[in-house]
Design an enzyme around this catalytic site. Structure first.
Site, PDB file in Angstrom:
ATOM      1  N   GLY A 279      -1.221  -9.842   2.499  1.00  0.00           N
ATOM      2  CA  GLY A 279      -2.083  -8.741   2.116  1.00  0.00           C
ATOM      3  C   GLY A 279      -1.451  -7.410   2.478  1.00  0.00           C
ATOM      4  O   GLY A 279      -0.578  -7.327   3.341  1.00  0.00           O
ATOM      5  N   CYS A 280      -1.877  -6.368   1.792  1.00  0.00           N
ATOM      6  CA  CYS A 280      -1.250  -5.056   1.995  1.00  0.00           C
ATOM      7  C   CYS A 280      -1.522  -4.509   3.385  1.00  0.00           C
ATOM      8  O   CYS A 280      -0.623  -3.983   4.035  1.00  0.00           O
ATOM      9  CB  CYS A 280      -1.718  -4.079   0.914  1.00  0.00           C
ATOM     10  SG  CYS A 280      -3.512  -3.952   0.728  1.00  0.00           S
ATOM     11  N   PHE A 281      -2.762  -4.642   3.869  1.00  0.00           N
ATOM     12  CA  PHE A 281      -3.059  -4.129   5.214  1.00  0.00           C
ATOM     13  C   PHE A 281      -2.295  -4.904   6.285  1.00  0.00           C
ATOM     14  O   PHE A 281      -1.688  -4.307   7.171  1.00  0.00           O
ATOM     15  CB  PHE A 281      -4.562  -4.174   5.493  1.00  0.00           C
ATOM     16  CG  PHE A 281      -5.371  -3.192   4.685  1.00  0.00           C
ATOM     17  CD1 PHE A 281      -5.152  -1.825   4.813  1.00  0.00           C
ATOM     18  CD2 PHE A 281      -6.359  -3.617   3.817  1.00  0.00           C
ATOM     19  CE1 PHE A 281      -5.907  -0.911   4.087  1.00  0.00           C
ATOM     20  CE2 PHE A 281      -7.124  -2.715   3.088  1.00  0.00           C
ATOM     21  CZ  PHE A 281      -6.893  -1.356   3.223  1.00  0.00           C
TER      22      PHE A 281
ATOM     23  N   THR B 226       0.465  -6.345   6.124  1.00  0.00           N
ATOM     24  CA  THR B 226       1.904  -6.055   6.111  1.00  0.00           C
ATOM     25  C   THR B 226       2.214  -4.844   6.977  1.00  0.00           C
ATOM     26  O   THR B 226       3.009  -4.919   7.915  1.00  0.00           O
ATOM     27  CB  THR B 226       2.375  -5.812   4.666  1.00  0.00           C
ATOM     28  OG1 THR B 226       2.218  -7.014   3.914  1.00  0.00           O
ATOM     29  CG2 THR B 226       3.836  -5.379   4.629  1.00  0.00           C
ATOM     30  N   GLY B 227       1.580  -3.724   6.654  1.00  0.00           N
ATOM     31  CA  GLY B 227       1.853  -2.519   7.439  1.00  0.00           C
ATOM     32  C   GLY B 227       1.387  -2.640   8.874  1.00  0.00           C
ATOM     33  O   GLY B 227       2.016  -2.099   9.790  1.00  0.00           O
TER      34      GLY B 227
END
Lengths: 349, 349, 349, 349
Positions: D153-155, D157-158
């Site tokens: 997921g994008c969240f 990852t960061g």
């Protein structure tokens, strides 16, 4: 063979966009093209990481001062300087076969008519260089054989490419009404209250109206044809960083002209052009479709009831409108593939 | 005396903006004006707090279904419905002296020419009501004596107020090129991929071009004068919620006309108008200056070289372009102070 | 009785927002409140129409220089000055019964602890005035009986109102993690490259991190309670002109605390507060719901799995965060209705 | 050797971003990588030019229906499908040596714990695939030897890249408070009123708060270490299309830890990583610096007074957060240079 290029004004929007494009240029990846001196004025001595944090691969590079010495000895030099600063640098760099090719992103050498220059810029005319739109008739060849190119203004790029085929095909009386809606980066990276985010977000306003915008002179230089040319040009500032959407209309020369005929003329005019895309009927250009790319999206229609031709175009003002055009010209001048390093896909959404 | 008003389509942008304005209307504060039924279609049964969270004072109100029964019995009814839904509701509400005054924010009753209606809307013409721009010649009086008013489209409001004085004063040949840059709220509160934030932020695009936009018919209805009228109208979508910046040009009737003369004609035309502000020379309208207010900011100039008059105007499409105009008309129809509840200061920055 | 008010720093965002609110203040409409001197530094001599074009009703007013002479003789003076400039003006205006009440929108008199002042501002402490949050315990009364009020910082306003009830009710250990996402207008109307529209649109970044933001001192001053207080405060800049969305979490004192219990504590704490709205369960505050208004929207929840209380709040940084708070305090100090002239409905969409 | 790749869900934001990256992939330019079937659901039968107008080089391609038949026979298949649709397609594509490698941009195979899956997604667990963050310990090797990879997921990852080194180095007690401010494209290309431009521009709001966001499960899966792990995760929606700025804090394990020590641990942890950039001290990550690129910008600091570690990270949610990660994994799985086709310079301004 390896080419080295330097960028003067590397910390500004034009210069840093040239840098961004060069970093993804295949000749840079292959070692055929080296990024040499990066220079600036007030930002000299600072690192790229500090002032251009988006250029991660060059974060440790230090910006030098913009002097002829720092720029000399390269194969090509990009100038991204405030208007009026290019002539002196160019003179110092010389014109011999060993002198660098120069691509001026500023206005100094765009206008061929000294009277027009004085009218709009108020200073002495420095001269004129080859005008950097390869898509103009004969443009590509002229650029390829030049050592000095004046990269056009952002508005005249999108507007000229939109309007020229209609004139060439005799579709209109050359009395253009042009409204260009633009993002904010065209104003450059200068601190100014009217360009603060708080002022521009949520805001729309026209500026330099009624013929006062300096790019009017470029339109007049580019769009001549049969009949007496007039251009009413109005730029409108909109809340986005990048992109110019141009809406141009002119009276039809023959009221019976059809959209199909106009489309055919445009399709023929730009056949084979790698960066000009006439959209399918029914679609309209969008700046977001071209952001980050060197593309010009076009649409042309006849407004029967109004008796006018309507042409719309979208460009990224920092790419096809400035840095991409500069790299495209550099490719031609250095004998590289004209399209190298110039994305044809935009960054959406 | 107490007036009660109802809003049909209260959950949409037009209806909720009427509500926002009424909440700060002095007649509401004094108890002279009561906010009656709030109705909607798919949002019926939900609370204002849930679907219009910015209207804190009404958070506990429940939206009812849009039916004649729920709307009857009020002194005035605002209709913020999709095009084509107003006629039936209006018929059911009746026209007797006890029937509510109706302010239709939709298009149904704006056009007087059935052929024009069919051309642009493709359905049978429902008829025409008093056109709700008090600033038109005779407009104020006509509205005050009407029981049913068609609130104009957002583009024709800003554009008509910009162009009309030039025609009235004979300054131009009535061949208008009009480009209006608009925020997104004009498209309404309907889920649609092209209107997603991800699509519109950072984007500029024209739409309904070449005479296809329905508001073209209103421009043609409003801007007639000496000579054969033509209107080339191009709307451009920009990334902001509110605001329309209109750029209108037309050929000067007399090329010797000066900006001063044009300004004088405009100043005289709008002398005493509370919501029309001709800006000082050198200033340009900004949508952010009028956001949240009922103002129209105007500028007029002569572009000598192009031989054209340039008029620019800024409005908030949801206020002067819709809900503010509706409240202004309501004030006139109910005999209240025309300016009551209508801010003249915009929300900037 | 008529009150006259002056605004120092009228051309800045805080000062001009006070003006915008006063123009719609019922006491201004009724003539009970007069707008006196408007002063500025570099903008002195220019007209309101030129530098604050959104304030149409005052377009012809001329800005004066910020001097004690120009500010004296009013009943109330708003100071919207850069930090460090208020003390001198205040001293010159005097403290006698005829001296104006002063509302300082700057930081100079917010902190009571000289050591904290020096730690964050690096200069000598000028003193402290009554802290301008009426919603704090005893705040309303203290302000009403003061002649000088320090309007709080924008972040501490939304954050303190969010966090205080939890401390007061003993719901949490006072170790707050606070992230506030803010629009750009909090940075003021100063030309600076990082605040250009081109830089902030499409961008998100934290700044003044790790305890360096000066508002940390206000949080520490406001949020004390049982247990050792710590505040981790991180502001994040987002591309919008107005609004602060605060996300605050702290460890639950008792892991069995329910959302219902927390909501009950907050509802009780703010019962009757006109400008604090605890949203219905399931809704989250939105800055767009409060833009242009003086409201604070709140939500409070228990995150069971993380064992933390989560409080979110939304304010308009220029209204409840600055100018609205100042007008609210002015109302209290002058004996006007506390809520007069302070919208409770926000400008959405 | 030539690889062919297919994209299912090519008209969505994840799928079209994979396409955008592949168009500039050097293996595509050299003919080593061919873009095969592009499939979608409701957009099947339409042209790329019509629905993805930014992908000019593919304008004439027609989107096919998403069926196993259309996707079979490629070397790699990207799945950009709504959650819950990947398992069936994957099963139909088979697992033999001739079956395509699969890169799932959806959530279906990200979680290894069936109970966690059911808790957050409410359906039966489909299983788990190799987790696609090459920067995790052993991640690169695991991906290179896998035929099926779940793109994170994008969240997470960061956030994971921001938080993991602190845990690995024992700098903190693993009780994380994470606030991630995100652009709108993470919500996908689905028509929905709350995601309209009119609603999101000028707005900030938290959503899926208090542990309800599904990515919480990924954080918990990724961030385990010594001590009892807790994660308070709050996403905040901001008005920009792309980018996630994550602010993560946790209590220091040893209050004497210095920023220098924390920086050293992070520098060591990510030494040699091509897409992770620990910024120079004093700089903060900006989403605009990484937009369009595959970079993660990081900063780490000690907040002495609060006794917490503060880590901030910026990514482009559609590149490193989705499509870039997918292409990076594809490169590893096909034996290409891991960094090929993945820009390291962002698109600013």
């Amino acid at each position: 063979m390896t080419y080295s290029v330097a960028i003067a004004g590397a910390s500004g929007y034009a210069g840093s966009e040239v840098l961004r494009l060069l970093l993804d240029h295949p000749a840079y990846a292959s070692g055929e093209l080296a990024i040499g001196a990066l220079t600036a004025a007030s930002n000299a001595g600072r690192s790229v990481g500090e002032i251009l944090p988006h250029l991660a691969p060059l974060a440790d590079r230090v910006i030098q001062e913009t002097t002829p010495e720092n720029l000399a000895g390269h194969d090509a030099v990009f100038l991204g300087l405030p208007h009026g600063h290019s002539a002196e640098i160019a003179a110092a760099l010389g014109e011999g076969p060993d002198a660098p090719a120069i691509l001026d992103c500023g206005a100094d050498f765009r206008l061929s008519d000294p009277a027009e220059w004085r009218r709009y810029y108020g200073t002495e005319h420095a001269g004129s260089w080859t005008y950097g739109i390869p898509e103009l008739p004969g443009g590509r060849e002229a650029i390829a054989s030049s050592r000095r190119v004046a990269v056009p203004g952002c508005f005249p790029t999108g507007g000229t490419i939109a309007c020229l085929p209609a004139t060439a095909a005799g579709l209109v009386e050359p009395q253009w009404s042009i409204v260009s809606v633009t993002g904010t980066s065209g104003a450059g990276k200068k601190a100014a209250v009217p360009m603060l985010g708080s002022e521009v977000m949520g805001n729309l306003r026209a500026y330099n109206t009624a013929g006062r915008h300096r790019h009017t002179a470029e339109f007049l230089q580019n769009l001549g044809g049969a009949g007496e040319l007039s251009v009413s040009f109005t730029p409108v500032l909109a809340p986005t960083s990048r992109g110019i959407l141009t809406v141009a209309t002119a009276p039809l020369a023959d009221p019976a002209t059809t959209t199909a005929a106009a489309r055919a003329a445009y399709a023929e005019h730009y056949a084979g052009e790698p960066f000009v895309q006439l959209l399918a009927e029914g679609l309209q250009p969008q700046t977001k479709s071209v952001v980050g790319s060197n593309m010009v999206q076009l649409q042309v229609e006849v407004d029967e009831r109004a008796g006018r031709l309507l042409v719309t175009s979208a460009i990224d003002n920092l790419v096809k409108g400035t840095a991409g055009a500069a790299v495209q010209c550099m490719n031609l001048m250095l004998g590289l593939d004209e399209t190298a390093g110039l994305p044809r896909a935009g960054l959406a959404p």
